[in-house]
Design an enzyme around this catalytic site. Structure first.
Site, PDB file in Angstrom:
ATOM      1  N   GLU A  59      24.454   9.494 -10.332  1.00  0.00           N
ATOM      2  CA  GLU A  59      25.690   8.875 -10.815  1.00  0.00           C
ATOM      3  C   GLU A  59      26.891   9.784 -10.581  1.00  0.00           C
ATOM      4  O   GLU A  59      27.980   9.316 -10.211  1.00  0.00           O
ATOM      5  CB  GLU A  59      25.567   8.527 -12.304  1.00  0.00           C
ATOM      6  CG  GLU A  59      24.499   7.501 -12.638  1.00  0.00           C
ATOM      7  CD  GLU A  59      24.850   6.089 -12.179  1.00  0.00           C
ATOM      8  OE1 GLU A  59      25.959   5.899 -11.621  1.00  0.00           O
ATOM      9  OE2 GLU A  59      24.014   5.187 -12.365  1.00  0.00           O
ATOM     10  N   ASP A  74      17.565   0.213  -3.922  1.00  0.00           N
ATOM     11  CA  ASP A  74      18.664  -0.482  -3.240  1.00  0.00           C
ATOM     12  C   ASP A  74      19.513   0.386  -2.313  1.00  0.00           C
ATOM     13  O   ASP A  74      19.570   0.182  -1.102  1.00  0.00           O
ATOM     14  CB  ASP A  74      19.551  -1.189  -4.270  1.00  0.00           C
ATOM     15  CG  ASP A  74      19.960  -0.291  -5.436  1.00  0.00           C
ATOM     16  OD1 ASP A  74      19.534   0.872  -5.486  1.00  0.00           O
ATOM     17  OD2 ASP A  74      20.742  -0.760  -6.298  1.00  0.00           O
ATOM     18  N   GLU A  97      20.893  -9.681 -15.766  1.00  0.00           N
ATOM     19  CA  GLU A  97      20.380  -8.410 -15.249  1.00  0.00           C
ATOM     20  C   GLU A  97      19.048  -8.608 -14.534  1.00  0.00           C
ATOM     21  O   GLU A  97      18.729  -7.890 -13.593  1.00  0.00           O
ATOM     22  CB  GLU A  97      20.249  -7.396 -16.394  1.00  0.00           C
ATOM     23  CG  GLU A  97      20.107  -5.972 -15.956  1.00  0.00           C
ATOM     24  CD  GLU A  97      21.385  -5.354 -15.390  1.00  0.00           C
ATOM     25  OE1 GLU A  97      21.544  -4.135 -15.529  1.00  0.00           O
ATOM     26  OE2 GLU A  97      22.211  -6.068 -14.786  1.00  0.00           O
ATOM     27  N   GLU A 123      28.108  -6.271  -7.442  1.00  0.00           N
ATOM     28  CA  GLU A 123      27.380  -6.459  -6.185  1.00  0.00           C
ATOM     29  C   GLU A 123      27.524  -7.870  -5.611  1.00  0.00           C
ATOM     30  O   GLU A 123      27.602  -8.045  -4.389  1.00  0.00           O
ATOM     31  CB  GLU A 123      25.901  -6.115  -6.375  1.00  0.00           C
ATOM     32  CG  GLU A 123      25.598  -4.640  -6.467  1.00  0.00           C
ATOM     33  CD  GLU A 123      25.920  -4.039  -7.831  1.00  0.00           C
ATOM     34  OE1 GLU A 123      25.936  -2.806  -7.958  1.00  0.00           O
ATOM     35  OE2 GLU A 123      26.154  -4.825  -8.782  1.00  0.00           O
TER      36      GLU A 123
END
Length: 808
Positions: free
Chosen positions: A123, A270, A364, A382
């Site tokens: 992150e 991803d 989610e 996204e």
């Protein structure tokens, strides 16, 4: 013809796919994006800065250590003004040059990177290092333009290098895969710094480093960063499953063994795939494209079942690993556009769009028949990202309408007075006190670009690559000197002759403007009805398909025999329930054992779903000024009283324990009572306030720190006797959500709420909504002291208000 049907037909005519959107309408929507950004950004600066994130329901900053821990989510917070850094290049894209210059000065003067705090390497890399590099790229671009940032001397780049050096100790492992966490001040030094003890990391966590680290190396001329990122990617490539060419979700950073062997394109993996392709685009190294193409072929062979993208086992890729999808895979159609594979991108995006329209947001996680699996939606960008890239590739105005839907839902359901609040439950419309930094970094970039004309954008975005956090890195970095030459081992020679090396020509792909629509139509109807699950792989001669959990009946002898063949035992418990246990070694064959594993997974998911259905969440919606229905709290139902799912009205009230007969009933009559948990049964509280004339009640948990974020939904039970006499609705709030309501009461005194099964449209006039009283948060005193504080003797109580019933 019924009026409702006529209205629907007119709406369909106005919004029919493929109809061109006027330049004026696009301009209006672009301006609306900017207004929405201003609302989010200004509230962060006014109420949260220099904290990392804004808490939009309570209008304050989230400071790590001062708020209850949210687990791994908080690893993104490092007391380094995360949201401001993440937003830097968004300011430039939206033509807010003055605000950008001011923000850069704030970062340089206020932000510290040497805090004694443990943060996520992943992150911090994508949000903070990426944010500093994106900000530096924009500052250099503006300075070269000659009008702005003339004072800038690469200060953001110096900060980026400082941060990069603080992240490097995490890579000190035998494999080269980074530890998942690092202490900004002390690095990785074992338990004393609360780091260095982890053994596992996710594939995306280790494989989403190369863009930022390579950019840092090429901006500064120091090759150490790019070298470490390449080493991590090399190790992941070496550990791929050689038969399927897939990678797992979690890997041991020391041994390289796969800890979780399920593989997909969503959470945990991803951006590993994204960075392989984008590293080729940014750095011009063929090795990254070759690896991506090998992975992509396997994804399309095993995982992609258009329009679905389903996880599989890396060693047995024909065996599904789960029957639901997570929202992070919504980036994949955008990546397919970059790859040039437009058809499956259109199909998957359409499925995601229909799920969005069904639930207002992408849950989610959602099942293969498009029901909610996990109900949260933290304002993820996204889907907007893929919408933008598909519009750019096809020019189809259908995607402009999809963008409009995203904006409308954000404004209708997520917008609150102090920003935009994440959805706690898309089914009820309830909120979390959360606005992640990626909302400003990504969502508004992609929406702005979707509706903007070329002359609205202050620079050519074709000169940049978007990181996974949508930070802008210049393609000119491919020409920067570096000392990390392409190295390929002899056993890595890859035959890439079957892959195209050129971008697609969209004019050839879409000679017929109706072609994208033809692809979308069957998917739309599939979501409207139900999407059949793909048939599991069966070896030849194995007979009919296996038993599915939803079909199982415990009193069916044939089903029991099928369980035995799969190695599943059924045990009858004394309380009448049955327990299922599987022993794969007792199955009659390997295929039967796999069927048994799948059956047990389905049964667990079915059980979980049934539990959720037994505890339907309810909503408490604050509808008065300045909230106007934009704050929605998750509430638990009661097993007695009004079933709000069958009611179109709401209710309201004042505090006291509610455990004894209420003597000042005239104040409660016609209102909602606000109650504190404890001292007596919930049903007893309900009877007392009902007798006093209340039309509803809200019970607030007395367990300090409890929250619907971390605790399972609470359903208030009866008292063991008939509760048919209780006819009013009673809802339960955990302590955290209750405090949000009490804070509103404290500040505004008269606060109107609506109790319902789900949030009502903010644009609709609401009835039976009654103001709530305020209460002192410092100490819940005796009722006499409370009511003197809340309602002085001179104050008129002729209007409807919430009557607070707190215990002393």
């Amino acid at each position: 013809m019924p009026l409702v049907l006529l209205l629907l037909m007119l709406f369909g005519a106005l919004c029919s796919p493929g109809q061109a959107m006027s330049r004026e309408e696009k301009q209006r929507l672009k301006n609306q994006v900017v207004e929405m950004f201003d609302h989010a950004y200004q509230n962060y600066m006014d109420h949260a800065y220099p904290a990392d994130e804004l808490m939009p329901l309570t209008c304050r900053g989230r400071v790590r250590g001062l708020e209850p821990s949210r687990g791994d989510i908080d690893d993104a917070l490092g007391k380094f003004s995360l949201t401001l850094i993440d937003t830097l290049d968004t300011l430039v894209l939206l033509n807010k040059t003055t605000e950008f210059e001011d923000a850069v000065r704030r970062v340089l003067s206020d932000v510290r990177l040497d805090n004694d705090i443990v943060v996520s390497v992943f992150e911090t890399n994508i949000r903070v290092l990426g944010g500093l590099l994106g900000g530096h790229s924009m500052a250099v671009m503006l300075k070269e333009g000659g009008q702005h940032m003339q004072w800038y001397q690469d200060e953001l780049l110096h900060m980026a290098k400082d941060l990069g050096l603080r992240l490097l100790p995490a890579f000190n492992t035998s494999s080269g895969l980074p530890y998942p966490r690092v202490n900004l001040k002390h690095g990785v030094r074992g338990p004393e710094t609360r780091t260095g003890t982890e053994t596992d990391t996710c594939t995306a966590c280790a494989g989403t480093i190369i863009l930022e680290f390579a950019a840092l190396s090429r901006f500064t001329g120091d090759p150490v960063f790019e070298a470490h990122a390449r080493r991590a990617l090399d190790f992941l490539w070496e550990k791929r499953q050689r038969n399927s060419n897939l990678v797992g979700t979690t890997i041991n950073i020391h041994s390289g063994e796969w800890v979780r062997r399920d593989s997909g394109v969503g959470a945990g993996i991803d951006s590993y795939y994204e960075y392989l392709l984008k590293a080729y685009v940014l750095l011009g190294d063929d090795l990254f494209l070759e690896r991506f193409n090998i992975h992509y072929a396997s994804i399309m062979k095993y995982i992609s079942q258009p329009p679905l993208l389903l996880d599989v086992h890396i060693h047995k890729p024909l065996l599904p690993a789960r029957t639901w999808m997570d929202s992070l895979l919504a980036f994949f159609p955008g990546l397919q556009v970059l790859k040039g594979d437009i058809r499956p991108a259109i199909e998957t995006h359409e499925m995601l769009y229909q799920v969005t329209k069904k639930h207002n947001f992408l849950p989610e996680a959602f099942t293969t028949d498009f029901r909610v699996h996990w109900a949260q939606h933290p304002l993820r960008p996204e889907f907007a990202e893929s919408t933008y890239f598909l519009y750019k590739a096809t020019g189809d105005p259908y995607y402009l309408e999809a963008g409009r839907t995203i904006m409308d839902n954000l404004n209708r359901f997520a917008r609150v007075p102090c920003g935009f609040a994440a959805m706690k439950d898309v089914r009820t419309g309830s909120h979390e006190d959360r606005m992640d930094s990626f909302f400003l970094a990504e969502m508004f970039k992609y929406l702005f670009l979707l509706f903007a004309e070329l002359d609205d954008i202050p620079f050519d975005v074709e000169d940049y690559v978007f990181t996974t956090e949508a930070h802008l890195l210049p393609l000119s970095l491919s020409m920067a000197p570096h000392s990390s030459p392409k190295v390929m081992k002899s056993d890595e020679e890859l035959d890439d002759s079957n892959f195209d090396w050129t971008c697609p020509n969209t004019h050839l792909l879409f000679p017929d403007p109706a072609f994208p629509r033809i692809l979308r139509e069957p998917i739309r109807s599939a979501v409207d009805k139900s999407c059949p699950r793909p048939a599991p792989y069966r070896e030849p001669g194995m007979g009919r398909p296996p038993l599915r959990a939803q079909d199982f009946m415990a009193n069916n002898p044939e089903h029991l025999e099928l369980l035995r063949r799969m190695g599943v035992s059924l045990i009858h418990l004394k309380d009448g329930r049955v327990q299922l246990v599987q022993h794969a070694t007792q199955a009659v064959s390997a295929v039967a054992a796999e069927d048994g594993v799948r059956f047990m997974q389905e049964m667990m998911e079915l059980s979980s779903q049934q539990q959720k259905e037994q505890l339907p969440p309810r909503a408490i919606q604050i509808v008065s000024h300045p909230f106007f229905g934009r704050v929605v709290l998750t509430a638990g139902p009661a097993q007695f009283g009004t079933d709000l799912s069958k009611s179109s009205t709401g209710v309201s009230g004042l505090p006291y324990s509610g455990c004894s007969e209420i003597v000042n009933a005239e104040y409660i009559q016609g209102h909602i009572a606000l109650l504190q948990r404890g001292q007596c049964m919930f049903a007893e509280k309900a009877r007392h306030i009902q007798k006093a004339g209340a039309i509803g009640g809200i019970v607030v948990d007395d367990n300090e720190g409890s929250s619907s974020d971390t605790a399972p939904l609470f359903q208030m039970a009866g008292d063991g006797r008939s509760t048919d006499d209780i006819t009013l609705p009673l809802l339960f709030l955990f302590h955290k959500e209750g405090n949000i309501l009490l804070e509103a009461l404290k500040e505004y005194r008269e606060v109107e709420v609506l109790l319902s099964d789900k949030a009502r449209d903010r644009g609709v006039t609401l009835s039976l909504m009654v103001p709530l009283c305020s209460s002192p948060l410092e100490k819940l005193g005796a009722i006499t002291e409370m009511c003197h504080l809340l309602f002085p003797p001179s104050k008129s109580l002729s209007h409807s208000s919430l009557f607070c019933l707190w215990s002393s």
